[in-house]
Design an enzyme around this catalytic site. Structure first.
Site, mmCIF file in Angstrom:
data_model
loop_
_atom_site.group_PDB
_atom_site.id
_atom_site.type_symbol
_atom_site.label_atom_id
_atom_site.label_comp_id
_atom_site.label_asym_id
_atom_site.label_seq_id
_atom_site.Cartn_x
_atom_site.Cartn_y
_atom_site.Cartn_z
ATOM 1 N N ASP A 36 0.567 -1.123 -0.146
ATOM 2 C CA ASP A 36 0.293 0.041 -0.224
ATOM 3 C C ASP A 36 1.127 1.568 0.301
ATOM 4 O OD1 ASP A 36 -2.666 -0.780 0.197
ATOM 5 O OD2 ASP A 36 -2.866 -0.709 2.359
ATOM 6 N N LYS A 58 -2.027 2.061 -6.708
ATOM 7 C CA LYS A 58 -2.404 2.207 -8.344
ATOM 8 C C LYS A 58 -2.688 1.412 -9.033
ATOM 9 C CE LYS A 58 -1.453 6.678 -10.452
ATOM 10 N NZ LYS A 58 -0.207 7.806 -10.431
ATOM 11 N N MET A 173 -7.266 9.410 9.576
ATOM 12 C CA MET A 173 -8.501 9.913 8.512
ATOM 13 C C MET A 173 -8.672 11.443 8.830
ATOM 14 S SD MET A 173 -9.160 6.143 6.619
ATOM 15 C CE MET A 173 -10.448 5.867 8.374
#
Ligand code: SAH
Length: 505
Positions: A36, A58, A173
């Site tokens: 990741d 990606k 986050m």
């Protein structure tokens, strides 16, 4: 039976040494690694070179590709019998969607194991000096997603309890939603004066910490354009940071230092600087390769019993000499008649690895030191073998010959330079963000000049502190027009690291 398996491995928060031993074991046997954005890429060095490396940040050109695609990838690879490591930032089961990946694997009948990791909240806590709990301050801590409820009308978070419970609250986050979440805590009853810390890129050399209160932190974050990824710690414990911070107090913290060495050798010195907090850019300027011909060294090796002395002036010389001895079917016993002189403690350690105690280790770690020691002995008629690098200085053979010795100095290895600088190093130099560059031999500086071109090197190193390991290297720097700012008294890597530290202290 299908031997495929997926190891869901927690990579830890950023510092590559914070992965678990079990995590490293799994990487070592991986045939496929799916990693990741938040998993430190340096960890891939634990995987075999042959392992397929797939960046899951990606796939198919899209960023953060769907979880379904990752699940199918894991199922396909392990279904084909591969040992797959799914390397995830922090801990796989803390906001990592590891649970969903395991469900998909279970549904597809694929075996899996989960290896925990140091989650970002815990890493940020340790490296910012903010204990998440403390006997005198708070007895509970909650890990909360800062994104919850973003797309929903209703939130599943019990903001009343979270705000009034008095415990530490850690948001993951939570940077883009910082203002709204801080406001919510105040609305639900937490004092606006409650201290808050944001910790960005925790545990890495780029770690940034911003402190404020529930009322002020969002403005402060805006003022300095604070960006994700970061952890938000809310609670009285944040006040302990002033007393307990350590990571960002280290002497070289925030300093960017280029280490120019051979790729094989850079690690040890870089680690010394990194341990003091520096961000190290390794810039290999040396590649050690075999001589163009072994003829002269082989001739000398065949005549080893006829030499009185063998002089080895670097750990590399020791390594190449013994490799060649081995290649021609001989070993350390061939040196039985010779006395051995080595330069520097590292070279002495290296030769001890081959079972040989050096007879002479000059206190001065330079060719001149060797010459001074030999000047005390009667060298008339002695035979000396000096296996050397192709670009070595000729001080030793020249001076020993003056003393009446017969000296053979065959090339044992060549020192060539790589074609180009690593892109990160070049980028940092162009951005003028480099604080210091270290040179640990004349070759490192000469090769850098050859790689970059002298003019460009001088231009790019304007304002960069130059640290040289000793007088010979310093002279090579000055010959090329570089001013030397740091030179330790003793020419060892430890002394150089200490001198760099003292300079910036
Ligand atoms: N599984 C991960 C969390 C993934 S969610 C873990 O256990 O840590 C992604 C969030 O983690 C980021 O938005 C950020 O809030 C946090 N995070 C991950 N690595 C971080 C780091 N090095 N420094 C600060 N926050 C980090």
């Amino acid at each position: 039976m299908n031997s495929g398996i997926v190891y869901l491995v927690g990579a830890g928060p950023g510092d590559p040494s914070l992965i678990t031993l079990r995590g490293v074991e799994c990487l070592q046997k991986a045939e496929v690694v799916v990693y990741d954005y938040l998993a430190n890429e340096q960890l891939l060095c634990h995987a075999p070179e042959s392992a397929e490396r797939i960046y899951a940040g990606k796939i198919g050109g899209r960023h953060n590709q769907g979880q379904d695609e990752i699940n199918s990838l894991l199922v396909d690879k392990a279904g084909a019998g591969k040992v797959v490591v799914r390397l995830k930032g922090g801990d796989p089961f803390v906001f990592g969607r590891g649970g969903e990946e395991c469900e998909a694997l279970r549904d597809a009948g694929i075996s899996f194991e989960v290896v925990p990791g140091v989650t970002a909240a815990v890493g940020a806590s340790a490296y910012s000096g903010i204990p998440l709990t403390h006997r005198d301050v708070t007895a509970s801590v909650a890990f909360v997603t800062g994104q919850e409820g973003k797309d929903k009308q209703e939130s599943n978070i019990d903001w009343d309890r979270l705000s009034l419970g008095g415990g530490t609250v850690v948001f993951y986050m939570g940077i883009t939603t910082l203002r709204r979440n801080m406001q919510r805590m105040i609305e639900h009853g937490r004092s606006p004066d409650t201290p808050v810390a944001l910790v960005r890129w925790a545990t890495t050399p780029c770690q940034q910490v911003l402190v404020g209160t529930l009322a002020t932190i969002a403005d402060r974050a805006d003022e300095c354009c604070f960006k994700p990824p970061a952890i938000t710690i809310v609670g009285e414990v944040v006040a302990l940071r002033e007393k307990l911070k350590w990571f960002d107090k280290r002497t070289l913290c925030g300093k960017k230092i280029i280490v120019t060495r051979s790729a094989e050798q850079a690690g040890e010195f870089s680690a010394k600087l990194a341990a003091r907090g520096a961000t190290v850019l390794e810039c290999p300027t040396i590649r050690l390769v075999e001589p163009e011909s072994w003829q002269l060294l082989d001739l000398a090796i065949r005549e080893l019993p006829s030499y009185d002395w063998v002089v080895l002036t670097s750990a590399n010389a020791v390594r190449f000499f013994f490799q060649r001895l081995d290649s021609v079917g001989m070993d350390a016993r061939a040196l039985g008649n010779c006395r051995i002189c080595v330069v520097g403690p590292k070279t002495a350690d290296e030769i001890r690895m081959f079972g040989i105690k050096p007879d002479l280790v000059p206190g001065d770690y330079k060719a001149e030191g060797v010459v001074d020691e030999f000047a005390r002995l009667d060298m008339q008629g002695s035979r000396v073998l000096f296996p050397r690098a192709d670009k070595a200085r000729d001080v030793i053979p020249r001076e020993l010959k003056k003393m009446g010795a017969h000296v053979d100095s065959p090339v044992a290895y060549r020192n060539i330079f790589p074609d180009r600088l690593p892109p990160e190093t070049l980028f940092a130099l162009e951005k003028r963000s480099v604080d210091c560059i270290t040179f640990t031999s004349s070759s490192t500086v000469q090769n850098l000049a050859a790689m970059m071109g002298e003019e460009l090197m001088l231009d790019m190193l304007k304002g960069v502190v130059v640290a040289s390991i000793g007088p010979i290297t310093s002279k090579s720097c000055r010959d090329l027009g570089l001013k030397v700012d740091i030179e330790p008294e003793s020419s060892t890597l430890d002394s150089l690291a200490e001198a760099v530290e003292a300079h910036f202290a």
